[in-house]
Write an enzyme that holds these catalytic residues in place. Sequence first.
Site, PDB file in Angstrom:
ATOM      1  CE1 TYR A 142      -3.216  -2.897   0.796  1.00 21.50           C
ATOM      2  CE2 TYR A 142      -4.866  -0.551   1.079  1.00 21.50           C
ATOM      3  CZ  TYR A 142      -4.649  -1.989   1.006  1.00 21.50           C
ATOM      4  OH  TYR A 142      -5.995  -2.661   0.763  1.00 21.50           O
ATOM      5  CG  ASP A 249     -13.512  -6.974   2.067  1.00 20.96           C
ATOM      6  OD1 ASP A 249     -13.366  -6.095   3.420  1.00 20.96           O
ATOM      7  OD2 ASP A 249     -13.730  -6.372   1.077  1.00 20.96           O
TER       8      ASP A 249
HETATM    9  C1  IPM Z   1     -10.458  -1.032   3.855  1.00 14.59           C
HETATM   10  C2  IPM Z   1     -10.553  -0.505   2.548  1.00 14.59           C
HETATM   11  C3  IPM Z   1      -9.652   0.440   2.137  1.00 14.59           C
HETATM   12  C4  IPM Z   1      -8.231  -0.333   2.104  1.00 14.59           C
HETATM   13  C5  IPM Z   1      -9.661   1.307   0.935  1.00 14.59           C
HETATM   14  C6  IPM Z   1     -10.838   2.229   0.787  1.00 14.59           C
HETATM   15  C7  IPM Z   1      -8.469   2.001   0.626  1.00 14.59           C
HETATM   16  O1  IPM Z   1     -10.796  -1.459   1.576  1.00 14.59           O
HETATM   17  O2  IPM Z   1     -10.251  -0.306   4.805  1.00 14.59           O
HETATM   18  O3  IPM Z   1     -10.389  -2.122   3.958  1.00 14.59           O
HETATM   19  O4  IPM Z   1      -7.964  -1.067   1.124  1.00 14.59           O
HETATM   20  O5  IPM Z   1      -7.602  -0.688   3.367  1.00 14.59           O
HETATM   21 MN    MN Z   2     -10.728  -3.518   2.304  1.00 19.85          MN
END
Ligand code: IPM
Ligand code: MN
Length: 353
Positions: A142, A249
Amino acid sequence: MKLNIAVLSGDGIGPEVIEQALKVVNAIGKKYNHEINLTHALTGAVAIDATGNPYPDETHEICMQADAVLFGAIGHPRFDNDPSAKVRPEQGLLAMRKKLGLYANIRPTLVFPSLLHKSPLRRELIENADFVCIRELTGGIYFGDKGRNETRDKAWDVCEYTKPEVDRIVRLAYEYAMKRRKKLCIVDKANVLETSRLWREVAQGIEKEYPEVATEYLFVDAAAMRIIQWPEGFDVMVTENMFGDILTDEASVISGSMGLMPSASIGLHTSVFEPIHGSYPQAAGKNIANPLGTVLSAAMMFEYAFKLMDEANEIKDIVNKSLAEGVVTVDIADGGKAFSTSEVGDWLAAQIA
Ligand code: IPM
Ligand code: MN
């Protein structure tokens, strides 16, 4: 106690769900004699519109001064469909994580008995699941160098980790596991990635300091399968930024109630508490969004930022009561009466009073 809270409602359903959480926070403050000071600040698309920056300096200052940050959601479809957009709401979230030093993102997977039938998994697989994923949040791919070559037909995103970055998150995970069932699963891809080999090396050193904790190492692809096949097998899981993004997720949907999932991001400065659902633009302004994930994030705020366990537990209890009594929004009402976002917030606050 004096509790100074920065409130970053953000975009989409953010302001509506935050409003309900604040009703609960204020009711708790009244009941337990805390002075609640709220300072609202801009972030996300609304901040871009007002200032050109999704995480303005003024917002950062307010977060730094606060004891905790309560965060709604950010994101707007007009940016998703525009790959050439120069500034994006998500950049605000990443800037906030970096500038506040939020290196540990804690996402529990909670299972609610009355919602088990909503799970995409069979009841017997999920009913005893109770695990927490700790995601590293300020390193890895990231935040590594990204770019294109001169002819723009080649692109790269570099994944980097330093020993101290791995050390602090793995230690936090061990401490967390010590307070739970003393099982830690370290998720990596050490058969392929050098950064994962560094993670494993550091973790194997720390493992010796925690002989009471049963440590397991799992490749991320196998972990993705295991979350579906045997979620009960996990207690605490720790992993790097992108693996954690994907696995959390996945984990959030197995309970069948993503709208209820809270999170805490802990770090060097002020900690941030936010529901894991996004800005859900289709529902914005309709008073139908589920506020319970944000309310449970407020419970995590009382627990982690203020160390006020009675207050945290009371919030969790009234959320359970609203589920048991069916005072819920349309996403989980299941053919029964659906309450509006604000009705759920009012009901919760009234229960506390
Ligand atoms: C999360 C989201 C973020 C991430 C995005 C919106 C940048 O998906 O908080 O998991 O990828 O970290
Ligand atoms: Mn996410």
